[in-house]
Write a protein that holds these residues in place. Structure first.
Motif, PDB file in Angstrom:
ATOM      1  N   GLY A  86      44.470  58.410  57.098  1.00 45.23           N
ATOM      2  CA  GLY A  86      44.054  58.869  55.784  1.00 45.23           C
ATOM      3  C   GLY A  86      45.158  59.214  54.823  1.00 45.23           C
ATOM      4  O   GLY A  86      44.893  59.465  53.642  1.00 45.23           O
TER       5      GLY A  86
ATOM      6  N   ASP B  86      45.417  56.542  52.026  1.00 50.15           N
ATOM      7  CA  ASP B  86      44.332  56.685  51.049  1.00 50.15           C
ATOM      8  C   ASP B  86      44.583  57.881  50.132  1.00 50.15           C
ATOM      9  O   ASP B  86      44.284  57.827  48.936  1.00 50.15           O
TER      10      ASP B  86
ATOM     11  N   ASP C  23      47.014  56.908  47.492  1.00 53.60           N
ATOM     12  CA  ASP C  23      46.370  56.079  46.464  1.00 53.60           C
ATOM     13  C   ASP C  23      45.587  56.940  45.477  1.00 53.60           C
ATOM     14  O   ASP C  23      45.630  56.716  44.267  1.00 53.60           O
TER      15      ASP C  23
END
Length: 734
Positions: free
Chosen positions: A373, A376, A379
């Motif tokens: 994770g 992510d 991002d």
């Protein structure tokens, strides 16, 4: 004072032209070094004399006390500490060790000039005076006498920060042992001790023993030790920790030895015990809350400015670790992130209030490639398209910002993760790198050399090898033997063995260090770490000597062989007063420093000068004159005593003044004829003045009569007779 100081310094410069040889310690460990002629004898009359016009600073006075205690502990010149005195250079005596501050040297640097008359130590600061004084003492110890061959030399440390890191999380080291370590470090020339406070297996530094920290948190539930994966050699002192008072004592003790403490809090990696203890505690105490950045975190959400705010996605109050790598704090979880920063800030605030200005926030061996994770998160919260390494770098930036805002002027982390190719965001400029793994791009930052190949002492053994075995290649730190460190390691060389890598100039290196890791806390006792095992194997002290010597002088191994260095080291290996690594050192307490002169002698000296009386012809009442002579001699002795107190000086002045006032003349009589204009006679004509009284030329045979009431102008009579006939001087009493 400046005139006398110039004389001292000129003498020091002249010595550079005199031939001779000095002791092996100074000759080996300093550069440049020039032999002189003759020798200096440190006698029982020796003093530590500090040249100063005004009262020295507490730092200087403490430095003088430390040197004095170490000289006495080494029996130089005896077991009774030398007097510590300060004052104008004119009061320095033969056999003194003279210390003076000058702007001619860089920080920590010093110059030493040994003459047959004195030992002169010059430096720009207290550190330099300490190192110069210690070099003199080390030479005396090595020579085995109280005689120093004349010489001049200078000494400038090549590495600004010379640190030792102590893993006090996985292994409990007694406060007494740490104090002895600090003394040994100071004796060797280290100037910083990094306390590595948090690790996978333990957190020992309980700053919360006094109560809540700067955020109002009491996180003392984190304190403790869990053997974790170390089941073979767990720390037998699992229940031991350092209270806030212990830590204050360590910081204060270090400061007295010219060593700064660098707190080290390993986050977000190496946090197994932190994440597990947190989870266990909150599950048993659902009412628990903590605060960070004016936000309260609890099981039901956040509270800020009186408003309740529910947690969003990704928040987990009950677990703050990354499930795939339990030793890592999940910085994408806002609760975990805030808790980690609250721990850092608690430690940062505590140590900053104790005067610490440097902080190490760990960050090594962060298993970014295994965590879920984080890519992510990068991002969504940093910049789209970045990697999980950017999530780590973003947290490093936030940690550095917190520390900088808390007043830390130097913040650093291990280099491995933050130097990976996957890091795209810019790291804050104040972040320095402690390079333990030479791989990766350091980006021109301030670097500290702590290569595992040469700078690690690790308590570890097992099926894969033994850290004591120089042939064990399973761990790279097998190579940190005293000889390898001395011959192969240099703080400016950021690569191992014969590999290619980064080399920096001295001015570009932030520091060097030696790291003591307590992986298997129970594998060795404190004494075995200090001395080695029954065969002396894997002792810490000899490794530290090689490490510190090379930090002080990068070219040392080019001037002498390792065997020659060991010969010097053996004679000065342990600090003066050492008894045992777990016992208080045998250090005498010096007397309080004294100003020379200790009192204001001006009034006494003026009275001595103007009240001198002689009475060869019995002018004065005998008993009164005898009392005056006694008072005068006593006052003269007090005036000559530079250690006399103000009370003693004032008392001597009062006694002499009373004796002068008590002088009375006997019956009138002719004292002496004055025959020529050049002949003088001391005629005591007044109670308080001694000057020159001129009389005009008198006719031959005339008599000058001066009665008692006119004697106030008295003094030294000069009679002028034009024909050299006698002029009688007669004193008449009232």
């Amino acid at each position: 004072m400046k005139k006398y100081l110039s004389i001292f310094l000129c003498a020091a410069l002249l010595l550079t032209m005199l031939p001779s040889r000095a002791g092996a310690v100074a000759e080996t460990l300093t550069d440049p070094y020039t032999a002189g002629d003759g020798s200096f004898e440190l006698t029982e009359q020796a003093r530590l004399f500090y040249i100063a016009e005004d009262t020295p600073s507490e730092e200087i006075l403490q430095t003088l006390r430390l040197l004095c205690a170490e000289f006495a502990a080494a029996g130089r010149p005896g077991i009774t500490p030398m007097p510590i005195v300060w004052g104008d250079a004119q009061y320095a005596q033969e056999t003194d060790i003279v210390l003076t501050l000058t702007e001619d040297y860089a920080p920590e640097a010093c110059g030493v000039s040994i003459t047959p008359r004195q030992a002169l130590i010059s430096a720009a600061d207290a550190d330099g005076l300490l190192y110069g004084g210690r070099m003199v003492l080390k030479t005396l110890i090595a020579e085995g006498t109280d005689s120093l061959p004349a010489c001049t030399y200078s000494f400038t440390p090549d590495t600004k920060e010379r640190a030792l890191m102590l893993d006090c999380a996985r292994k409990y080291w007694s406060v007494a042992w740490i104090k002895n370590l600090l003394r040994e470090m100071s004796w060797m020339g280290y100037n910083a001790l990094e306390l590595h406070m948090t690790e996978d297996q333990g957190i020992r530094c309980n700053i919360w023993s006094d109560g809540a920290d700067c955020n109002g948190n009491d996180l003392s539930f984190l304190i403790g030790y869990d053997s974790n994966w170390n089941t073979d050699y767990p720390d037998p002192n699992a229940d031991m920790s350092y209270s806030a008072d212990d830590l204050r004592q360590i910081v204060s003790y270090a400061k007295q030895l010219h060593i700064e403490i660098i707190p080290s809090c390993e986050i977000p990696s190496h946090c197994d015990v932190l994440t597990r203890r947190y989870a266990n505690y909150v599950s048993e105490h659902p009412e628990f809350t903590f605060r960070y950045n004016e936000v309260t975190y609890g099981a039901d959400g956040m509270e800020m400015d009186g408003a309740d705010i529910p947690y969003g996605d990704g928040a987990d109050f009950y677990s703050i670790r990354v499930d795939s790598t339990r030793a890592t704090v999940d910085v994408t979880n806002p609760v975990a992130r805030a808790f980690a920063l609250a721990v850092v800030e608690g430690y940062a605030d505590f140590f900053r209030k104790l005067g610490c200005t440097k902080f190490h926030f760990g960050f090594d061996e962060l298993n970014v490639s295994d965590v879920d994770g984080w890519g992510d998160y990068a991002d969504a919260h940093i910049t789209g398209g970045w990697t999980r390494y950017d999530t780590a770098a973003d947290f490093a930036n936030e940690t550095a910002k917190l520390l900088t805002e808390r007043g830390y002027t130097s913040v650093r982390a291990f280099n491995d993760v933050l130097c990976e190719d996957g890091v795209h965001i810019a790291l804050r400029p104040e972040i320095e790198f402690c390079v333990w793994d030479p791989d990766g791009e350091t980006g021109g930052r301030i670097l500290h050399n702590c290569l595992q190949n040469y700078c690690y002492y690790v308590l570890r053994t097992g099926p894969d090898g033994d850290a004591r075995d120089a042939e064990n290649f399973w761990w790279s730190f097998h190579h940190s033997t005293p000889k390898a460190i001395f011959n192969e390691w240099t703080p400016g060389r950021f690569y191992a063995y014969d590999e290619d890598g980064v080399s920096l100039e001295k001015s570009a290196v932030g520091g060097g260090s030696f790291l003591i890791w307590g992986d298997f806390g129970g594998w060795r006792t404190e004494k075995e770490v200090w001395d080695g095992d029954e065969n002396g194997l894997y002792n810490l002290i000899d490794r530290m000597w090689s490490n510190s010597a090379k930090m002080l002088d990068w070219e040392l191994n080019e001037r002498c062989s390792f065997e020659e260095f060991c010969g010097v080291r053996s004679s000065i290996r342990l600090f003066p007063g050492y008894t045992d690594c777990t016992q208080e050192p045998a250090l005498p307490e010096p007397a309080a420093p004294v100003r020379i002169p200790a009192a204001d002698h001006a009034a006494l000296w003026e009275l001595l000068r103007t009240s001198r009386r002689a009475d060869p012809d019995g002018v004065f009442v005998p008993e009164q004159f005898a009392a005056y002579e006694q008072a005068y001699q006593a006052a003269w002795s007090v005036n000559e005593d530079l250690y006399a107190s103000q009370e003693e000086v004032d008392a001597a002045e009062a006694a002499l003044r009373a004796a002068v006032d008590g002088l009375h003349f006997r019956d009138a009589r002719v004292i002496v004829p004055i025959k020529t204009e050049t002949e003088t006679v001391s005629a005591i004509l007044s109670d308080g003045f001694f000057g020159y009284f001129f009389i005009e030329a008198l006719p031959a045979g005339d008599v000058l009569r001066i009665d008692g009431s006119a004697a106030a102008v008295g003094g030294l009579l000069i009679g002028i007779a034009p024909d050299e006939t006698a002029v009688a001087v007669v004193l008449e009493n009232n």
